[in-house]
Write an enzyme that holds these catalytic residues in place. Structure first.
Site: not given
Ligand code: ACO
Length: 325
Positions: A115, A252, A282
């Site tokens: 990314c 990004h 993304n």
């Molecule tokens: N739909 C519904 N529920 C979901 C989903 C979904 N699509 N995905 C995860 N959940 C659930 C999880 O299972 C978890 O459930 P649990 O509490 O029962 O275990 C709950 O939602 C919370 O999950 P978290 O992982 O804590 O959610 P968070 O608020 O952290 O959001 C996310 C997840 C969106 C992935 C976030 O952490 C994020 O954006 N991280 C950074 C990603 C990023 O920036 N990547 C950049 C580089 S990408 C690259 O280089 C290729």
């Protein structure tokens, strides 16, 4: 004292026709439009058609950038293309683009920093222009992440999209001050201790397969906000400028919450942040050039505006660039 600056002469982007709204994922996965929207800011994304390759998207963006610059392919000395989803293991996707746009001289190569790829490609192009290796360089970010997603993993497959963006940089004499147009500074970083936070579980020399994206989202999130704000500040410092000088942050586009917190940490209001994540998801290395091209096309970014570009991705790799448009 006069210096050589890499100045933006053209820009363009391409998004595949197929638009997938959040609700479509809820048909096959335990997820919802509401969850995706509130946790990520994403509302929809584009996916490439069957048979449509990363180079196909890149070629459209490249042609649009040439048209905008009023240039021909033969005016380019080099193409640097950032992608983590190349058409083939080799040759480079950049050489496929070179051939497709009819560029017979010069050179073309790919850069892989996931990314953060566009920032790494931009820094390389800037270095080549400043050292006199090349005068006119096209920098492309292009991805088909839909090819490396696990459609049963709701924690990753809802986050990504496909697309391409391109800019053309050309050498121009500047004054050496922050008032110059062009790339004013870059800051590149990586830390391989964090390989396991975000990776693809396949590869040529490991499994012999392509693999799919695996991510520890929350961990990446924590690194993202602190590392992006820090490299943004470093790039501004290198350019002799401050956050108060900026017209726009063009981050990004991974997650609206990361974008907001990073801007807040840097003391920048969201009125000065370009946001396209709601429509593109993304798109990895394509996300910044897509956002640049969309924002410039709609007149949001204007000639002379001071921009901070920043990105983080697998590796971890992260970086920033200060650019006067
Ligand atoms: N739909 C519904 N529920 C979901 C989903 C979904 N699509 N995905 C995860 N959940 C659930 C999880 O299972 C978890 O459930 P649990 O509490 O029962 O275990 C709950 O939602 C919370 O999950 P978290 O992982 O804590 O959610 P968070 O608020 O952290 O959001 C996310 C997840 C969106 C992935 C976030 O952490 C994020 O954006 N991280 C950074 C990603 C990023 O920036 N990547 C950049 C580089 S990408 C690259 O280089 C290729």
């Amino acid at each position: 004292m006069g210096v050589i600056r890499a100045v933006v002469k053209g820009y363009g982007h391409y998004l595949p026709e197929r638009v997938v709204e959040n609700a479509e994922f809820a048909e096959t996965l335990d997820t919802s439009d509401e969850w995706i929207r509130t946790r990520t800011g994403i509302e929809r994304r584009h996916f490439a058609a069957e048979g449509q390759k990363t180079s196909d998207l890149a070629v459209e963006a490249a042609k649009a950038a040439l048209a905008k610059a009023g240039m021909k392919a033969s005016d380019l000395d080099a193409i640097i293309l950032a992608t983590a989803t190349p058409d083939q293991t080799f040759p480079s996707t950049a050489t496929r683009v070179q051939h497709a746009i009819g560029m017979k001289g010069g050179f073309a190569f790919d850069i892989q920093a996931v990314c953060a790829g566009f920032i790494f490609a931009l820094a390389n192009a800037n270095g080549m222009i400043q050292s006199g290796q090349a005068k006119t360089v096209m920098v492309i970010g292009a991805e088909t992440f839909s090819r490396i997603l696990d459609w049963e993993d709701r924690t990753t497959c809802v986050l990504f999209g496909d697309g391409a963006g391109a800019i053309i940089l050309q050498a121009e004499e500047g004054t050496g001050t922050g008032a110059d147009r062009g790339v004013l500074s870059t800051d590149l970083n990586s830390d391989g201790r964090f390989n396991d936070l975000l990776y693809v579980d396949g590869g040529v020399s490991s499994t012999g397969t392509t693999g799919v994206v695996r991510m520890q989202g929350q961990e990446v999130f924590k690194h993202a906000v602190s590392k992006l704000a820090a490299c943004g500040d470093t790039a501004l410092h290198k350019a002799g400028l401050t956050a108060g000088d900026l017209d726009w942050i063009v981050p990004h586009q991974a997650n609206l919450r990361i974008i907001k917190r990073t801007a807040q940490k840097m003391g920048i209001s969201m009125d000065h942040v370009v946001v396209t994540v709601q429509d593109h998801g993304n798109t990895s290395a394509a996300s910044i050039p897509l956002a640049l091209s969309v924002a410039a096309s709609r007149g949001q970014i204007k000639e002379g505006d001071l921009l901070l570009l920043e990105a983080i991705g697998g590796g971890l790799t992260w970086g920033a660039a200060v650019l006067r448009w």
